[in-house]
Design an enzyme around this catalytic site. Structure first.
Site, PDB file in Angstrom:
ATOM      1  N   ASN A 193      25.723 -19.542 -22.225  1.00  0.00           N
ATOM      2  CA  ASN A 193      25.301 -20.941 -22.223  1.00  0.00           C
ATOM      3  C   ASN A 193      26.258 -21.808 -23.052  1.00  0.00           C
ATOM      4  OD1 ASN A 193      22.039 -22.524 -22.678  1.00  0.00           O
ATOM      5  ND2 ASN A 193      23.992 -23.444 -22.306  1.00  0.00           N
ATOM      6  N   THR A 194      26.310 -21.522 -24.363  1.00  0.00           N
ATOM      7  CA  THR A 194      27.034 -22.418 -25.260  1.00  0.00           C
ATOM      8  C   THR A 194      28.498 -22.599 -24.865  1.00  0.00           C
ATOM      9  OG1 THR A 194      25.593 -21.578 -27.008  1.00  0.00           O
ATOM     10  CG2 THR A 194      27.471 -22.897 -27.706  1.00  0.00           C
ATOM     11  N   ALA A 232      24.655 -13.456 -24.429  1.00  0.00           N
ATOM     12  CA  ALA A 232      24.861 -14.201 -25.683  1.00  0.00           C
ATOM     13  C   ALA A 232      26.141 -13.818 -26.430  1.00  0.00           C
ATOM     14  CB  ALA A 232      23.678 -14.051 -26.634  1.00  0.00           C
ATOM     15  N   GLY A 233      26.700 -14.840 -27.050  1.00  0.00           N
ATOM     16  CA  GLY A 233      27.830 -14.639 -27.956  1.00  0.00           C
ATOM     17  C   GLY A 233      29.206 -14.746 -27.328  1.00  0.00           C
ATOM     18  N   GLY A 286      25.317 -18.314 -29.626  1.00  0.00           N
ATOM     19  CA  GLY A 286      26.001 -19.544 -30.008  1.00  0.00           C
ATOM     20  C   GLY A 286      27.241 -19.355 -30.856  1.00  0.00           C
ATOM     21  N   LYS A 310      12.941 -13.423 -18.815  1.00  0.00           N
ATOM     22  CA  LYS A 310      13.915 -12.970 -19.827  1.00  0.00           C
ATOM     23  C   LYS A 310      13.186 -12.975 -21.147  1.00  0.00           C
ATOM     24  CE  LYS A 310      17.777 -15.064 -21.554  1.00  0.00           C
ATOM     25  NZ  LYS A 310      18.170 -14.649 -22.914  1.00  0.00           N
TER      26      LYS A 310
END
Ligand SMILES: CC(=O)[C@@H](O)[C@H](O)COP(=O)(O)O
Length: 256
Positions: free
Chosen positions: A206-207, A184-185, A157, A96
């Site tokens: 992830n977050t 992401a996001g 994040g 990635k």
């Protein structure tokens, strides 16, 4: 299920492996969600020695595909070197690719990304580029050899969801056959369902899971939302319209 570089995966959910309260909770999040791919930061692995080995053993025990990433790289050289280390450490040609271009938004550097993607595909890597939804950038990445694209939903994040629905929809229409992953996001399962409704193939997050009060439950929530959104996409949803249209037939209604 989506295929990435000739590998069919068993889930539309990819999870990052950072920020969890404990390794046991991370493992539980994977188990409950059935996530099929784990992204792992090469820097963390390379720097940790014994701690790194324990972490790697735990990831291997999950029985999922490992997608090493070049998180934290801000230049082409750094990203290429990190990818080469990843190939040795994880025994995979998947990478990635992240080349961060802006300190505040952590958005990708489009110029560096294309250059690094070209170098790495020439070296035999299967590149998963973290990119924006810009059509020209995405064209260039495909020309550089990328067979999957990973546009952001919002800055890493933030949990803001899909910031540019129009752009993401255009991207899907422009590349109808290429695997597209929102990376992401994302903050909530409903946003992941929306990505599926737009016809995206998978999401990486992830977050939102790692920082939830109950990460394993949140991971399962995302997995269920992905299923619902995909089902809706395959069910050929109605077109929205501006004017009201009665859903109950007026035929046979009594005149008063
Ligand atoms: C590009 C990147 O680093 C993301 O894959 C990140 O790991 C996940 O983003 P969120 O933490 O916003 O879900």
């Amino acid at each position: 299920m989506p295929r990435f570089y000739d590998t069919e995966v068993t889930s539309r959910l990819m999870l990052g492996t950072a920020q969890y309260p404990s390794p046991a909770i991370l493992a539980e999040a994977f188990k409950r969600s059935g996530a099929g791919i784990a992204t792992v930061s090469v820097r963390r692995e390379a720097g940790g020695e014994r701690a790194g080995q324990a972490f790697w053993d735990m990831i291997r025990d999950l029985g999922v595909h490992v997608l090493p990433n070049t998180a934290g790289c801000h230049s082409v050289r750094e990203a290429v070197t990190t990818a080469q280390m990843a190939r040795e450490l994880f025994d995979t040609n998947w990478i990635k690719l992240e080349v961060i271009g802006h300190a505040d938004t952590l958005q990708p550097d489009p110029f560096g990304l294309v250059e690094a993607a070209r170098i790495l595909t020439d070296e035999g890597f299967a590149v998963f580029p973290y990119c924006t939804e810009d059509l020209v950038l995405c064209e260039r990445l495909v020309q550089a050899g990328c067979r999957v694209l990973m546009p952001w939903g919002a800055p890493i994040g933030t949990g803001l969801g899909l910031n540019n629905i129009y752009g993401l929809r255009s991207l899907r229409a422009h590349f109808p056959d290429l695997p597209l992953v929102i990376d992401a996001g994302l903050g909530l399962p409903s946003q992941a369902a929306h990505a599926m409704e737009l016809g995206y193939d998978a999401v990486l997050l992830n977050t939102a899971v790692a920082r939830a009060g109950d990460p394993a439950a949140m991971a399962e929530g995302f997995a269920r939302a992905l299923e619902a959104g995909r089902l809706a996409h395959e069910a050929d949803p109605m077109e929205p319209r501006d004017m009201a249209a009665p859903s109950t037939p007026v035929l046979g209604k009594a005149f008063l």
